[in-house]
Design an enzyme around this catalytic site. Structure first.
Site, short mmCIF file in Angstrom:
data_model
loop_
_atom_site.label_atom_id
_atom_site.label_comp_id
_atom_site.label_asym_id
_atom_site.label_seq_id
_atom_site.Cartn_x
_atom_site.Cartn_y
_atom_site.Cartn_z
N VAL A 2 -12.91 -4.03 -9.49
CA VAL A 2 -13.76 -3.17 -8.65
C VAL A 2 -14.09 -1.82 -9.27
O VAL A 2 -14.80 -1.01 -8.65
CB VAL A 2 -13.17 -2.97 -7.23
CG1 VAL A 2 -13.07 -4.27 -6.47
CG2 VAL A 2 -11.82 -2.24 -7.28
N GLY A 42 -7.95 -8.91 -3.41
CA GLY A 42 -6.69 -8.14 -3.50
C GLY A 42 -5.42 -8.94 -3.35
O GLY A 42 -4.42 -8.44 -2.86
N LYS A 48 -6.83 7.25 1.33
CA LYS A 48 -7.00 6.52 2.60
C LYS A 48 -7.88 7.32 3.58
O LYS A 48 -8.65 6.74 4.34
CB LYS A 48 -5.65 6.21 3.25
CG LYS A 48 -4.82 5.17 2.50
CD LYS A 48 -5.56 3.86 2.28
CE LYS A 48 -4.67 2.76 1.74
NZ LYS A 48 -5.41 1.60 1.24
N TYR A 102 3.59 9.78 0.21
CA TYR A 102 2.33 9.02 0.18
C TYR A 102 1.24 9.82 -0.57
O TYR A 102 0.33 9.24 -1.16
CB TYR A 102 1.88 8.64 1.59
CG TYR A 102 1.00 7.41 1.62
CD1 TYR A 102 1.46 6.18 1.18
CD2 TYR A 102 -0.32 7.49 2.08
CE1 TYR A 102 0.65 5.05 1.19
CE2 TYR A 102 -1.13 6.37 2.10
CZ TYR A 102 -0.64 5.16 1.65
OH TYR A 102 -1.45 4.04 1.66
#
Ligand code: NDP
Length: 257
Positions: free
Chosen positions: A69, A16, A166, A159
């Site tokens: 990924v 990353g 998350k 967000y």
């Protein structure tokens, strides 16, 4: 005398790094300073040369491999190559996330099914995909970390979709820690405070998130990439040997408010 544990001859995979501001780059530099043998993965061919220039600044010579990924075959191929070229894997830093920036502002429910699936795939499922692919190649006492954010525990303005991703990532950390613990592999997350990076730019009104933390967090300041990276070193090294399934907040204490 260095405060760092010695990681000489131990192989760590850092996933990353987009540029020099990436949290993953801070982690790579810290592991490098501790003597680790580094493998750095990048998402696609067009990111290779940027990463090569950065890697030239490391003390040790890093192995650079492509790994998108979203592609299981690519993940398997990458981890097989890592084992062949760098031996058993002592640790992995997964520092990867993506969501369409249109879903990181405005009304939460305005996101689409496609945006949801893509964000959860890249930002949450990828951790499990990576751990699964690395399973045959882990060293006896290996450690995996990922990067999460408070917006997965509670509502943080804008967000939105990434908060759901998350939350899924945090839960994956617990289930993976439970499954892999008997095999000697620890899995933890660092919940970093807001840091100006490429990904952070995608979050609507990110400056307000930074200034809110600066005004209200117990330490009254934002955190640095180096502070996140040193917690990463702790979790990835034998210093964190008794810790698994944990989310450690490196956010000037903001999460206690
Ligand atoms: P960066 O943009 O620097 O890093 C995000 C990385 O994810 C990039 O290297 C990007 O690669 C990679 N990525 C995206 N899609 C893929 C894919 N399909 N395959 C492989 N890699 C992919 O931002 P950060 O350093 O801020 O982000 C790292 C992690 O930290 C993320 O999980 C983020 O959510 C988390 N975090 C960040 C905070 C912050 O305020 N910055 C706070 C708390 C957590 P590329 O650009 O080459 O596509």
């Amino acid at each position: 005398m260095s405060i760092y544990p010695t990681l000489t001859n131990k192989t760590y995979v850092v996933m990353g790094i987009a540029n020099k501001r990436s949290i993953a780059w801070g982690i790579a530099k810290t592991l490098d300073a501790a003597g680790a043998k580094l493998v750095l993965t990048y998402a696609g061919e067009r990111f290779k040369s940027g990463l090569e220039s950065l890697a030239a600044d490391l003390n040790g010579e890093a192995l650079l491999l492509e790994c998108d990924v979203t592609n299981d075959e690519a993940i398997d191929t990458t981890f097989r190559a890592i084992h062949e070229q760098a031996g058993p894997i002592q640790g992995i830093a997964h520092s990867i996330a993506f969501a369409d920036k249109e879903a990181l502002r405005g009304e939460f429910s305005e996101m689409t099914r496609g945006q949801f699936a893509q964000a959860l795939d890249i930002s949450a499922y990828s951790l499990t995909a990576v751990v699964k692919a690395a399973k045959p190649y882990f060293a006896e006492d290996a450690s995996v970390i990922t990067l999460t954010y408070l917006g997965g525990e509670r509502v943080v303005p804008n967000y939105n979709l990434m908060g759901v991703a998350k939350a899924a990532l945090d839960s994956s950390v617990k289930y993976l820690a439970n499954e892999y613990g008997p095999h000697g592999v620890r899995v933890n997350a660092i919940s970093a405070g807001p840091i100006r990076t490429l990904s952070a730019k995608g979050v609507g009104d990110f400056n307000s998130i930074l200034s809110e933390l600066e005004q209200k967090a117990p330490l009254r300041r934002n955190v640095s990439v180096e502070e996140v990276a040193s917690t990463g070193l702790f979790l990835l090294s034998s210093m964190g040997s008794g810790v698994t399934g944990e989310v450690i907040h490196v956010d000037s204490g903001y999460h206690i408010l």
